[in-house]
Design an enzyme around this catalytic site. Structure first.
Site, short mmCIF file in Angstrom:
data_model
loop_
_atom_site.label_atom_id
_atom_site.label_comp_id
_atom_site.label_asym_id
_atom_site.label_seq_id
_atom_site.Cartn_x
_atom_site.Cartn_y
_atom_site.Cartn_z
CG ASP A 56 -2.18 -0.80 1.02
OD1 ASP A 56 -2.86 -0.79 1.97
OD2 ASP A 56 -2.56 -0.80 -0.12
CE1 TYR A 102 3.31 -9.48 4.87
CE2 TYR A 102 4.15 -6.93 4.50
CZ TYR A 102 3.52 -8.02 4.07
OH TYR A 102 2.97 -8.23 2.69
#
Lengths: 258, 385
Positions: free
Chosen positions: A52, A110
């Site tokens: 994103d 992540y």
């Protein structure tokens, strides 16, 4: 024709995500601009993930095919000379012809960085999320333990996603503090759109008393996005590692391969 | 004897004072008449008589609140000065701030639309050619347009703008003065007019159109002066939809899906408040000096941003909200947000109060510091900070 795998790092603050978009500067577009200058052609690149706007990557993999015979070290050096300060190529290797950076992913890791202090940090602005309430690490660890396992993570998936299969396996999830910087780490075989950010946002809600740790399994089982917490901002999220069945990129659970 | 003289002296003195008071009163009346005659055109243009009447008719005691509305379906509420205009399935009702019903009139519309101006209300039925203008004291007039009305508006000085679809045009925009006489007309051959607004000076209008070219949505903002046939400002907004146009203190504010643009009296772009990548969830541009914006996707991010922007385009305050907003109403820089059974009062973007009325709330409307609450059977009023 060579199939080349690049591993890059980038700070996503100035970019509108990785993939090429109309009317927006993206990491992929910036990379292709540099590749066009260096290799003489605008190669089609396949990224391992769609990140994103504002999301960062410490280790992002992409591949492209080229007939240009330029040696790999020169490609890496040349691109680093052409790319802006917030994107760098850390590795360049040739991979099998049928390798695809996205479809051959076996797992990802992540990290979400949280600046947990009443005073914001100018050094971490845009690189970590400033979260003011004191974070109860014990509660946060309990939330992390609740996430581990194979679940339908629909409750932690963006309402805009049209992915049908939402079962993912989280193999590791943890949280550590170093001074005011708190790092949330999660590893799994795949992640849905906004999944990590919603996991972190839900952890915030537990910390604030809006949800309890005991509710997490029920929230997961509900498959209802409305029951989970908020979506944490993009600025704290880093794609930390991508795993493939390739030498040097294999997945050992919880270990940093360096 | 001396006492008698004193009394006589006092009597004469009082008589003189009384005469002077009467003379002064007469002088003031004559002066007022002279001024009214001298400025009769200005008074007419500003609808001062109607403004005064509209204000006076709302004064006086009333039965108070709540008002029983059992069996009535309320479609919409809107402020009208200090009073409240309520549109139901069958009637248009004006209530004073004291709860007195000032006037009730049947509208006869199947799908009524109400737009409130300064002292008047524009009423029309969706898809119909008929429009009507009502005030708190009388039916001002009605008109039949050549084509069905898509949308309309009424300005603070009671001029009306109507958008209709024509047989040969995509849209036709007609401006009527306060007597419903045509003042101006403009036709668009290929773009649909979605929104139109009139300036308070009765000399200008703003129009927002929409079109699709090469698969892309385009909105166009056009400004017209009534003494010119063509627009004097044309601004194209690719990929955006114009939601609202509003003149405030001579400036025009155009709210699109991506930003709030402010234009000066000469049509020059003065300011831009960008919504970034966020979704415009709700807005209230009805307040004279401010526009309230609710931005964000709560379903996705579980938070919203409240922003207050003044008529110059400057952001004057804002807050991050961690609750879903079901309804909102603004007056000045005050905003009331409804979330479930809780009402949150914000002033200048900062949280001032939190209320949890013990009733089911269907609709809210803020008029100054009076908050009107529509429940299934009553219309309530509470005073906010």
């Amino acid at each position: 024709m060579r199939n080349i795998l690049l591993t890059i790092s980038y700070l996503g603050t100035r970019y509108h995500g990785f993939q090429v978009q109309k009317n927006a500067v993206t990491v992929a577009q910036t990379l292709q601009d540099a590749m066009e200058i260096l290799l003489g052609r605008r190669e089609d690149i396949k990224g391992c993930s769609r990140t994103d706007a504002g999301v960062h990557a410490g280790f992002y993999c992409l591949n492209f095919k080229t007939e240009n015979p330029m040696p790999l070290p020169r490609i890496q050096r040349g691109l680093n000379g052409l790319l802006p300060w917030d994107i760098s190529v850390r590795g360049c290797r040739e991979v099998p012809e049928d390798f695809h950076a996205r479809y051959d992913v076996l797992g990802k890791r992540y990290r979400y960085l949280i600046w947990n202090s009443p005073a914001r940090s100018p050094f971490w602005e845009g690189r970590a999320y400033s979260y003011y309430p004191p974070l109860d690490l014990e509660k946060a660890r309990a939330v992390c333990r609740a996430y581990v396992g194979s679940h339908d993570f629909s409750a932690f998936c963006s309402v805009k996603s049209d992915v049908e299969d939402r079962v993912r396996t989280v193999t590791h999830c943890g949280i550590e503090r170093e001074g005011d910087l708190v790092t949330f780490t999660v590893e799994g075989d795949g992640f849905l759109y906004h999944m990590v950010r919603i996991m972190v946002g839900t952890m915030f809600w537990v910390n604030e008393g809006r949800l309890s740790v005991e509710e997490i399994p029920a929230i997961i089982a509900s498959r209802d996005r409305g029951r989970a917490g908020k979506t944490a901002p993009a600025c704290g999220l880093y794609l930390d590692r991508v795993f493939y069945d390739l030498e040097g990129l294999r997945w050992e659970e919880g270990k940093d391969l360096g | 004897m001396a006492d008698l003289e004193n009394i006589e002296h006092l009597r004469k003195k009082r008589a003189r004072i009384g005469f002077l008071k009467k003379a002064l009163a007469l002088l003031l009346i004559v002066a007022a008449i002279a001024l009214a005659v001298a400025f009769r055109h200005e008074i007419s243009r500003l609808n001062l008589v109607e403004q005064l009447t509209s204000h006076l008719v709302g004064i006086g005691s009333g039965p108070g609140w709540p008002v029983d509305i059992s069996g009535i379906t309320v479609r919409e509420m809107a402020p009208m000065g200090n009073d409240l205009a309520v549109l139901t399935d069958t009637d248009l009702i004006f209530y004073s701030a004291q709860g007195r019903e000032i006037r009730r009139v049947q509208h006869g519309c199947a799908n009524p639309v109400m737009k409130v101006g300064g002292t008047r209300v524009l009423l029309y039925d969706t898809g119909s050619r008929e429009i009507r203008v009502e005030s708190k004291t009388r039916t001002v007039g009605s008109k039949t347009m050549e084509y069905a009305v898509d949308t309309g508006d009424i300005s603070a000085n009671n001029c009306v703008v109507l958008v209709t679809q024509g047989a040969r045009y995509a849209s036709e925009v007609t401006v009527l003065d306060k007597n419903l006489a045509q003042l101006y007309q403009w036709r668009s051959a290929d773009s649909r007019v979605m929104v139109a607004a009139l300036s308070d000076q009765q000399d200008e209008m703003a129009v927002g159109t929409v079109n699709v070219r090469d698969g892309q949505l385009y909105s166009t903002l056009l400004l017209f002066r009534f003494d010119e046939e063509q627009e004097y400002v044309r601004e194209e907004l690719a990929g955006e939809l114009i939601h609202s146009l509003r003149y405030k203190q001579g400036c025009l504010q155009a709210l699109s899906s991506r930003r709030l643009l402010t234009f000066s009296e000469t049509g020059k772009r003065m300011a831009e408040y960008s919504l970034g990548e966020e979704t415009l969830t709700a807005f209230d541009s009805g307040a004279e000096l401010f526009t309230t914006l609710l931005v964000g996707d709560y379903r996705e991010f579980k938070e919203l941003d409240l922003a207050i922007v003044d008529y110059t385009g400057a952001a004057v305050g804002g807050s991050q909200l961690d609750f879903q907003v079901e309804d909102s109403t603004a007056a000045g820089d005050r905003v009331v947000l409804q979330s479930g059974g809780t009402l949150y009062l914000y002033g200048g973007g900062a949280l001032l109060d939190e209320m949890a009325p013990l009733m089911e709330i269907l609709d809210i409307q803020l008029v100054g510091k009076n908050l009107y609450l529509l429940t299934p059977s009553t219309l309530e009023k509470i005073t906010v900070r």
